[in-house]
Design an enzyme around this catalytic site. Structure first.
Site, PDB file in Angstrom:
ATOM      1  N   PRO A 122      17.537  80.137  69.250  1.00  0.00           N
ATOM      2  CA  PRO A 122      17.975  80.509  67.902  1.00  0.00           C
ATOM      3  C   PRO A 122      17.200  79.759  66.831  1.00  0.00           C
ATOM      4  O   PRO A 122      16.874  78.581  66.993  1.00  0.00           O
ATOM      5  CB  PRO A 122      19.453  80.095  67.875  1.00  0.00           C
ATOM      6  CG  PRO A 122      19.598  79.072  68.945  1.00  0.00           C
ATOM      7  CD  PRO A 122      18.471  79.220  69.917  1.00  0.00           C
ATOM      8  N   GLY A 123      16.883  80.443  65.762  1.00  0.00           N
ATOM      9  CA  GLY A 123      16.265  79.809  64.604  1.00  0.00           C
ATOM     10  C   GLY A 123      17.184  80.006  63.411  1.00  0.00           C
ATOM     11  O   GLY A 123      17.973  79.141  63.028  1.00  0.00           O
ATOM     12  N   ARG A 124      17.130  81.216  62.873  1.00  0.00           N
ATOM     13  CA  ARG A 124      17.879  81.558  61.666  1.00  0.00           C
ATOM     14  C   ARG A 124      19.368  81.208  61.751  1.00  0.00           C
ATOM     15  O   ARG A 124      19.943  80.660  60.807  1.00  0.00           O
ATOM     16  CB  ARG A 124      17.734  83.054  61.419  1.00  0.00           C
ATOM     17  CG  ARG A 124      18.228  83.526  60.068  1.00  0.00           C
ATOM     18  CD  ARG A 124      18.282  85.047  60.010  1.00  0.00           C
ATOM     19  NE  ARG A 124      17.106  85.693  60.520  1.00  0.00           N
ATOM     20  CZ  ARG A 124      16.059  86.065  59.780  1.00  0.00           C
ATOM     21  NH1 ARG A 124      16.076  85.885  58.489  1.00  0.00           N
ATOM     22  NH2 ARG A 124      15.011  86.632  60.349  1.00  0.00           N
ATOM     23  N   CYS A 146       2.238  84.686  38.741  1.00  0.00           N
ATOM     24  CA  CYS A 146       1.659  85.862  38.099  1.00  0.00           C
ATOM     25  C   CYS A 146       1.563  87.048  39.043  1.00  0.00           C
ATOM     26  O   CYS A 146       0.459  87.471  39.418  1.00  0.00           O
ATOM     27  CB  CYS A 146       0.285  85.497  37.546  1.00  0.00           C
ATOM     28  SG  CYS A 146       0.453  84.222  36.318  1.00  0.00           S
TER      29      CYS A 146
HETATM   30  N1  LLP Z   1      11.860  83.109  69.670  1.00  0.00           N
HETATM   31  C1  LLP Z   1      10.731  83.789  69.379  1.00  0.00           C
HETATM   32  C2  LLP Z   1       9.765  84.053  70.440  1.00  0.00           C
HETATM   33  C3  LLP Z   1      10.502  84.246  68.075  1.00  0.00           C
HETATM   34  O1  LLP Z   1       9.399  84.925  67.794  1.00  0.00           O
HETATM   35  C4  LLP Z   1      11.470  83.972  67.059  1.00  0.00           C
HETATM   36  C5  LLP Z   1      11.263  84.424  65.685  1.00  0.00           C
HETATM   37  C6  LLP Z   1      12.618  83.233  67.418  1.00  0.00           C
HETATM   38  C7  LLP Z   1      12.779  82.834  68.729  1.00  0.00           C
HETATM   39  C8  LLP Z   1      13.682  82.878  66.427  1.00  0.00           C
HETATM   40  O2  LLP Z   1      14.300  84.002  65.908  1.00  0.00           O
HETATM   41  P1  LLP Z   1      15.599  83.853  64.965  1.00  0.00           P
HETATM   42  O3  LLP Z   1      16.727  83.286  65.793  1.00  0.00           O
HETATM   43  O4  LLP Z   1      15.244  82.977  63.843  1.00  0.00           O
HETATM   44  O5  LLP Z   1      15.858  85.229  64.528  1.00  0.00           O
HETATM   45  N2  LLP Z   1      10.009  85.257  58.829  1.00  0.00           N
HETATM   46  C9  LLP Z   1      11.014  86.227  59.208  1.00  0.00           C
HETATM   47  C10 LLP Z   1      11.521  85.996  60.607  1.00  0.00           C
HETATM   48  C11 LLP Z   1      10.436  86.017  61.678  1.00  0.00           C
HETATM   49  C12 LLP Z   1      10.956  85.714  63.041  1.00  0.00           C
HETATM   50  C13 LLP Z   1       9.849  85.472  63.992  1.00  0.00           C
HETATM   51  N3  LLP Z   1      10.240  85.082  65.315  1.00  0.00           N
HETATM   52  C14 LLP Z   1      12.135  86.190  58.173  1.00  0.00           C
HETATM   53  O6  LLP Z   1      12.057  85.412  57.220  1.00  0.00           O
HETATM   54  O7  LLP Z   1      13.083  86.951  58.268  1.00  0.00           O
END
Ligand code: LLP
Length: 414
Positions: free
Chosen positions: A274-276, A342
Site C-alpha cells: 500500500p502507498g496511498r 504561468c
Molecule cells: N506497487 C506497485 C508496483 C505500484 O506501481 C504502486 C503504485 C503501488 C504499489 C502503490 O499503489 P497505491 O497503494 O499507492 O495505490 N501518481 C499517481 C499514482 C501512481 C501509482 C503508481 N504505482 C497518483 O497521484 O494518483
C-alpha cells in the site's frame, strides 16, 4: 480516518492549530499526522494478521525519511522502484529482507546494489530484465531471488493513467504466458524463483478487481506447483483507494475479509504494497492566499502553492478537498483556487464554493500525503515546500524548505 479536524473554529493537525504551523514553518507547507500514519499501518496489520504477511509501504507515495521510519518502527517493509528508493529505505532502517523491488527499467547499477544489500526479491517485469538480473547475479557469484510480475488483465476501474494491470499496459507479463516465463526463470543458474507479483492499479475503490485478480494468480500458483515451481511469496500489490471527495473505498479489513479465504491454507507469505491508503489522508497541504481577483463568473483565489508542489489536480484532474483553516461566516463564492505558475493548468481546485477568501487567509488542501511532495518539482524555479510532522501536541520539521541555493546546486557556472 484522520486527525485533521476543526476545533473552536480552526483546523488542527492532531492537537496543533494549523495557523501555528504556518507561522512556524511558513507556507506552502506539507503537514503530516503521525497518529494517522500509525493508525493506517495498524489497520493493515490487524486486517491481515491471520496470514503470514509483510506490509511493504510503496515509497513512491511519500519517501520522506521520517515517514519511512514511522512504518519501519512498526515492522513495515518497503516496495521500491529505484536505487534511490532502495537507499532511502535502508537509511530509514528498513530490513532488506522486507524490501521488494518493482519497475520496468532497473539498471545494472541498481540491480547490483539490490543484490549487494540482499533484498527479499526483485519483481521482474520482462524476459530481458530476467536475463540481465541473472547476468549481474552471476558476476557477483550470487543468486537473485525473484518474482515475476504477472499482468492479470483485470480492469481496476480507476483513472486510466493509474491503472496498470491490463493487457495494454507496459507492466508485467501476460498471465497466460506466465508458466513459460517461469520455466525459463527456473533454469537460469543465478535466479531463484520465490514469488509471484501483481499490482493492477491505484485508487481502486471496489474490492472485486482485487478478488478477481487474486483468483487468477492463485490458479497460476497451483499450475506452477504442478510444474515443480514452489512459490513462497505472493505479492498482491497496492492500490486500495482513499476518500478524496465522496468515494467510499473499502477499508483494509474489508479487503482482507474477501481476500483471506482465497489466501489461507496456501502456505504463502503475503506481501502487500500500500502507498496511498497509508499516507494519503495522513497529510494536508497548507497554502496562503496571496491575492484574489474577480473573473467573469468566479473569483480566482491566487495562493502561494502551485502545480509544482501538488500536481495531481493538473495531471489527473484529481479532486482534493479545500477548506479554509479558519471557519468563517462569510458569504460563499464560486472560486478557482490557482497557483502562481504561468500555466492555465496550474490549479489546486476548480469551481469550489468557499467562504469569500481574502488575502492572507490560510487554505488547507486535503489528502495531500500521497503523491504530493514526491511528485513535486522546481518548475518556475520555485523552491519546494517544507514538510512537517505533527505528533500530538508536538511538531517538527522533517524536510527544510528549499532555498535558491538548492535550486542551482550542481549547475556549472560556465
Ligand atoms: N506497487 C506497485 C508496483 C505500484 O506501481 C504502486 C503504485 C503501488 C504499489 C502503490 O499503489 P497505491 O497503494 O499507492 O495505490 N501518481 C499517481 C499514482 C501512481 C501509482 C503508481 N504505482 C497518483 O497521484 O494518483
Amino acid at each position: 480516518m484522520h486527525y485533521f479536524r476543526h476545533k473552536n473554529g480552526e483546523l488542527h493537525a492532531e492537537e496543533v492549530p494549523a495557523s501555528e504551523l504556518a507561522e512556524n514553518y511558513g507556507t506552502p507547507l506539507f503537514v503530516y499526522s503521525k497518529r494517522t500514519l500509525e493508525r493506517h499501518y495498524k489497520a493493515y496489520e490487524k486486517a491481515f494478521s491471520k496470514v503470514p504477511n509483510i506490509i511493504c509501504f510503496a515509497l513512491k507515495a511519500n519517501s520522506n525519511g521520517a515517514i519511512l521510519r514511522t512504518f519501519g518502527r512498526l515492522g513495515g517493509g518497503a516496495d521500491i522502484v529505484s536505487g534511490g528508493e532502495l537507499q532511502r529505505a535502508l537509511m530509514a532502517g528498513i530490513d532488506p529482507k522486507k524490501i521488494v523491488y518493482a519497475g520496468v527499467g532497473k539498471t545494472e547499477d541498481e540491480i547490483r546494489l539490490a543484490l549487494k544489500k540482499r533484498i527479499l526479491m526483485f519483481n521482474v517485469e520482462s524476459d530481458q530484465e530476467l536475463v540481465e538480473i541473472n547476468r549481474v547475479a552471476s558476476s557477483m557469484r550470487t543468486k537473485a531471488p525473484i518474482a515475476l510480475r504477472v499482468n492479470p488483465d483485470i480492469d481496476p476501474k480507476t483513472h486510466p493513467y493509474i491503472s496498470t494491470g491490463m493487457k495494454k499496459h507496459k507492466f508485467g507479463i501476460p498471465i497466460e504466458d506466465a508458466l513459460d516465463h517461469y520455466m525459463v526463470a527456473k533454469d537460469l543458474k543465478n535466479i531463484e524463483v520465490v514469488g509471484v507479483h501483481k499490482h493492477i492499479g491505484s485508487q481502486i475503490t471496489e474490492v472485486t478487481p482485487f478478488v478477481d485478480s487474486l483468483n487468477r494468480v492463485i490458479l497460476l500458483i497451483k499450475i506452477l506447483k504442478d510444474n515443480g515451481i514452489n512459490i513462497r511469496y505472493l505479492d498482491i500489490g497496492g492500490g486500495l483507494g482513499i476518500r478524496y471527495d465522496s468515494e467510499e473505498p473499502p477499508l483494509p479489513s474489508d479487503l482482507a475479509s474477501r481476500l483471506l479465504p482465497v489466501l489461507r491454507g496456501n502456505d504463502l507469505t503475503v506481501i502487500i504494497e500500500p502507498g496511498r491508503s497509508l499516507v494519503g489522508n495522513a497529510g494536508i497541504f497548507l497554502t496562503k492566499v496571496l491575492y484574489t481577483k474577480e473573473g467573469e463568473d468566479r473569483t480566482f483565489v491566487i495562493v502561494d502553492g502551485g502545480m509544482n508542489d501538488l500536481i495531481r489536480p493538473t495531471l489527473y484532474s484529481a479532486y482534493h478537498a479545500i477548506e479554509p483553516v479558519m471557519k468563517s461566516r462569510r458569504k460563499k463564492v464560486r472560486t478557482d483556487v490557482v497557483g502562481p505558475i504561468c500555466e492555465s493548468g496550474d490549479f489546486l481546485g476548480k469551481d469550489r464554493m468557499l467562504p469569500n477568501p481574502l488575502r492572507d487567509d490560510l487554505l488547507a488542501v486535503f489528502s495531500a500525503g500521497a503523491y504530493g511532495f514526491t511528485m513535486s518539482s522546481n518548475y518556475n524555479s520555485r523552491p519546494r515546500p517544507a514538510e512537517v510532522m505533527v505528533d500530538g501536541k508536538d511538531h517538527y520539521l522533517i524536510r527544510k524548505r528549499e532555498t535558491f541555493n538548492d535550486l542551482i546546486k550542481g549547475e556549472a557556472d560556465r
